[in-house]
Design a protein around this motif. Structure first.
Motif, PDB file in Angstrom:
ATOM      1  N   GLU A 109       0.848  -1.190   0.000  1.00  0.00           N
ATOM      2  CA  GLU A 109       0.000   0.000   0.000  1.00  0.00           C
ATOM      3  C   GLU A 109       0.876   1.231   0.000  1.00  0.00           C
ATOM      4  O   GLU A 109       1.896   1.279   0.669  1.00  0.00           O
ATOM      5  N   THR A 118     -15.618   2.988   4.978  1.00  0.00           N
ATOM      6  CA  THR A 118     -14.883   1.733   4.943  1.00  0.00           C
ATOM      7  C   THR A 118     -15.777   0.657   5.556  1.00  0.00           C
ATOM      8  O   THR A 118     -16.955   0.880   5.793  1.00  0.00           O
ATOM      9  N   SER A 160     -12.646   5.209  -6.804  1.00  0.00           N
ATOM     10  CA  SER A 160     -11.332   4.584  -6.946  1.00  0.00           C
ATOM     11  C   SER A 160     -11.153   4.054  -8.365  1.00  0.00           C
ATOM     12  O   SER A 160     -12.114   3.651  -9.020  1.00  0.00           O
ATOM     13  N   SER A 165      -2.763   3.981  -2.990  1.00  0.00           N
ATOM     14  CA  SER A 165      -3.048   2.806  -3.803  1.00  0.00           C
ATOM     15  C   SER A 165      -2.751   1.549  -3.008  1.00  0.00           C
ATOM     16  O   SER A 165      -1.951   1.562  -2.066  1.00  0.00           O
ATOM     17  N   TYR A 173      -6.136  -0.996  -6.553  1.00  0.00           N
ATOM     18  CA  TYR A 173      -7.084   0.089  -6.364  1.00  0.00           C
ATOM     19  C   TYR A 173      -6.315   1.361  -6.022  1.00  0.00           C
ATOM     20  O   TYR A 173      -5.297   1.309  -5.327  1.00  0.00           O
ATOM     21  N   ILE A 230      -6.801   5.954  -5.404  1.00  0.00           N
ATOM     22  CA  ILE A 230      -7.486   7.247  -5.449  1.00  0.00           C
ATOM     23  C   ILE A 230      -6.553   8.240  -6.136  1.00  0.00           C
ATOM     24  O   ILE A 230      -5.415   8.437  -5.699  1.00  0.00           O
ATOM     25  N   VAL A 258     -12.932   3.245   0.707  1.00  0.00           N
ATOM     26  CA  VAL A 258     -11.653   2.536   0.660  1.00  0.00           C
ATOM     27  C   VAL A 258     -11.655   1.398   1.680  1.00  0.00           C
ATOM     28  O   VAL A 258     -12.529   1.325   2.545  1.00  0.00           O
ATOM     29  N   ASN A 259     -10.651   0.530   1.585  1.00  0.00           N
ATOM     30  CA  ASN A 259     -10.526  -0.549   2.562  1.00  0.00           C
ATOM     31  C   ASN A 259      -9.791  -0.036   3.798  1.00  0.00           C
ATOM     32  O   ASN A 259      -9.516   1.159   3.932  1.00  0.00           O
ATOM     33  N   GLY A 290      -6.556   1.916   3.160  1.00  0.00           N
ATOM     34  CA  GLY A 290      -6.835   3.237   2.619  1.00  0.00           C
ATOM     35  C   GLY A 290      -7.342   4.187   3.687  1.00  0.00           C
ATOM     36  O   GLY A 290      -6.965   5.364   3.730  1.00  0.00           O
TER      37      GLY A 290
END
Length: 225
Positions: free
Chosen positions: A16, A52, A77, A113, A121, A123, A142-143, A146
């Motif tokens: 990430e 989330t 995203s 990302s 994924y 932004i 986002v997850n 994120g």
């Protein structure tokens, strides 16, 4: 709001990444020299409403409705994974191929990302910056990784909203929507780990019924404003 953002910082952690290039302001150099994170005004409206939660809980539909009701931009995203039944370009995600994604990443176009099981994924930083400059606040979905990234950058002005359903309701909902069985199994396997992270978020809502959840979100953020 931009003066308390660092001008340039990149972070790499378990696949990430966060890139704040182009998001900084006049205090960027001061922040880097002092090594201290500037404090946001906790009484101000949130700069980023971060949706989330558990996969399949209806996060994107809630974000879309909240965007309409509050008049705030919903930043989609970009993703390399394929479309699923019922998904549309620009409404759920911005679907691109892996080559396009990698080219954007190499140009530092993503604010954040992440690589997940079925794809990547991200932004886009310029879209986030433009929307914030025009509207003052935005909504993203986002997850967990994120959500942590937004919290690190925006501090108190990023409000994380954890949306979830029960595991039983999740399975019933996906079967009703004719989601492929392999995806249902994937979501079931991820459920416990994802729900465990709800304790990190400022707002936690069980999405029992869409309209009820939207109203609770509106009450939360209209009160905050």
């Amino acid at each position: 709001m931009w003066e308390w953002l660092k001008k340039t910082r990149q972070q790499q952690d378990n696949g990430e990444s966060v890139n704040e290039a182009g998001l900084g302001g006049s205090r960027a150099a001061e922040t880097e020299e002092s090594g201290k994170e500037p404090q946001a005004d906790e009484k101000a409206a949130p700069a980023v409403i971060v949706i989330t939660g558990s996969s399949g809980a209806g996060r994107k539909q809630l974000a879309w409705q909240l965007s309409r009701e509050l008049g705030l931009p919903y930043i989609r995203s970009y993703t390399t994974r394929g479309k699923r039944p019922g998904e549309e370009e620009g409404q759920h995600y911005r679907f691109i191929d892996p080559g396009q994604f990698e080219a954007m990443r190499e140009r530092d176009e993503f604010f954040q990302s992440v690589k997940l099981g079925r794809g990547r994924y991200g932004i886009k930083g310029s879209e986030l910056r433009s929307a914030l400059e025009q509207s003052g606040s935005v909504i993203v979905v986002v997850n967990r990784e994120g959500a942590l990234s937004f919290k690190k950058v925006f501090g108190a002005r990023a409000v994380r909203v954890f949306i979830y359903t029960t595991k039983e309701d999740l399975q019933v909902r996906m079967e009703k929507e004719r989601v492929p069985q392999d995806i249902i199994m994937e979501y079931m396997e991820l459920y416990t780990e994802q729900v465990h992270s709800k304790r990190e978020c400022e707002v936690v809502l069980q999405n029992r019924e869409h309209t009820e959840t939207v109203n609770r979100l509106l009450q939360t953020f209209k009160t905050d404003k």
